[in-house]
Enzyme design. Structure first.
Site, mmCIF file in Angstrom:
data_model
loop_
_atom_site.group_PDB
_atom_site.id
_atom_site.type_symbol
_atom_site.label_atom_id
_atom_site.label_comp_id
_atom_site.label_asym_id
_atom_site.label_seq_id
_atom_site.Cartn_x
_atom_site.Cartn_y
_atom_site.Cartn_z
ATOM 1 N NE ARG A 1 -4.227 -1.724 0.183
ATOM 2 C CZ ARG A 1 -4.268 -2.984 -0.413
ATOM 3 N NH1 ARG A 1 -3.097 -3.200 -1.239
ATOM 4 N NH2 ARG A 1 -5.438 -3.516 -0.523
ATOM 5 C CD GLU B 1 -3.214 2.770 -5.688
ATOM 6 O OE1 GLU B 1 -4.274 1.988 -5.837
ATOM 7 O OE2 GLU B 1 -2.226 2.333 -4.965
ATOM 8 C CG HIS C 1 -3.064 -1.160 -6.625
ATOM 9 N ND1 HIS C 1 -3.647 -0.536 -5.506
ATOM 10 C CD2 HIS C 1 -2.921 -2.334 -6.099
ATOM 11 C CE1 HIS C 1 -3.760 -1.105 -4.499
ATOM 12 N NE2 HIS C 1 -3.335 -2.345 -4.846
#
Length: 324
Positions: free
Chosen positions: A242, A271, A290
């Site tokens: 993360r 994000e 991601h």
């Protein structure tokens, strides 16, 4: 008279694959579905956009559902999230409002595969040489990749993914060391990892530092500017966990000043990563959006397939895979 269709919002389906990877035919006649693929963190925008919906499909933690947003969604009765948990949803508060939250399982080893894809792409400069080759650049080669045999991989976190990462590193002939706030010598040994007593020692010794921690208030910004300053100038930093685990501004400065060899990042503070973010402009960082959990098998056999099952069960009054 036909009953009114239940309104459903599918959020953050960036690749528009919710209907490709699952069969919705058993429930589609009971639903009115809208796909809303553009992520926003503006709560006012979200509250207005999502107010009409009874069911919301959440893709992991791309859109957050804190207490303040839940209070502004009077029609919401069910959140179908992907994955077995979702730290972006205040599940306990949702329950007090009569909102059911269900999750899914996962299939395959997508995250582990991506960890090593990113490590290898970063230390072997794959993206750099790919771009140069396609551009017709000369000379034919420009970088010297890091050989892994005999090098030290430092794991911050030696849980399920950290242990699996260590196993693969051994196949490359690497030494693997590990640290986390709760790691013990016994747990490290069971994972085939050398226990390191302090975070500082791990950062000093490692040729590659890879983060494998769960984000919480206790671990937020656990990787500091002081930690990054301890890394070898030849070392690489990898984060597939993360973004907020790391002081991102400090990492940007370290990369800008080329105080380490480079970084491979799959996760970020915000994000999608803003278009003007400095990380997008650095030549010594390999970025992916991601993608760690994204794979055809995970989407089809778990995330979207089980989302449809969860919605069907909720509509039938028998919620399944309930979180919390």
């Amino acid at each position: 008279m036909a009953s009114e269709r239940v309104r459903v919002a599918i959020l953050d389906d960036y690749q528009n694959v919710a209907f490709k990877f699952a069969d919705w035919s058993s429930i589609k006649d009971r639903l009115s579905i809208d796909s809303l693929p553009d992520t926003t963190s503006d709560e006012d925008v979200l509250a207005k956009r999502l107010e009409p919906y009874t069911i919301i499909c959440a893709m992991r933690e791309r859109t957050k559902f804190p207490k303040s947003l839940i209070d502004r969604l009077p029609n919401l009765r069910f959140i179908a999230t992907t994955g077995p948990y979702n730290a972006g949803i205040d599940v306990a508060y949702a329950k007090t409002k009569g909102i059911v939250v269900s999750g899914t399982g996962g299939k395959g080893n997508s995250t582990l595969e991506h960890i090593w894809a990113l490590i290898l792409a970063t230390v072997r400069y794959i993206t750099v040489e790919d771009a140069r080759t396609k551009a017709g650049a000369v000379p034919w080669q420009s970088t010297i990749p890091m050989g892994l045999a005999g090098r030290t991989l430092g794991l911050v976190g030696v849980g399920r993914l950290g242990s699996a990462t260590a196993h693969i590193a051994k196949a490359f002939g690497m030494e693997v060391i590990g640290w986390s706030p709760n790691l013990t010598p016994e747990r490290a040994a069971s994972a085939g990892v050398t226990f390191i007593a302090t975070k500082e020692e791990l950062f000093r010794r490692s040729d590659i530092v890879s983060i494998h921690m769960v984000l919480s208030e206790r671990t937020r910004r656990m990787i500091t500017a002081a930690d990054l300053a301890l890394m070898k100038p030849t070392a690489f930093f990898i984060n597939t966990s993360r973004g907020p685990l790391v002081d991102e501004a400090a990492l940007v400065e370290v990369l800008k000043e080329r105080r380490i060899a480079g970084a491979g990042l799959d996760v970020f503070d915000q994000e999608p990563l803003p278009l003007d973010h400095p990380l997008r402009k650095l030549g010594n960082v390999t970025l992916s959006p991601h993608m760690g959990y994204v794979s055809d098998s995970n989407y089809e056999q778990a995330f979207w397939g089980q989302t449809v099952e969860n919605i069907a069960a909720f509509l039938d009054g028998r919620p399944t895979r309930v979180i919390g």
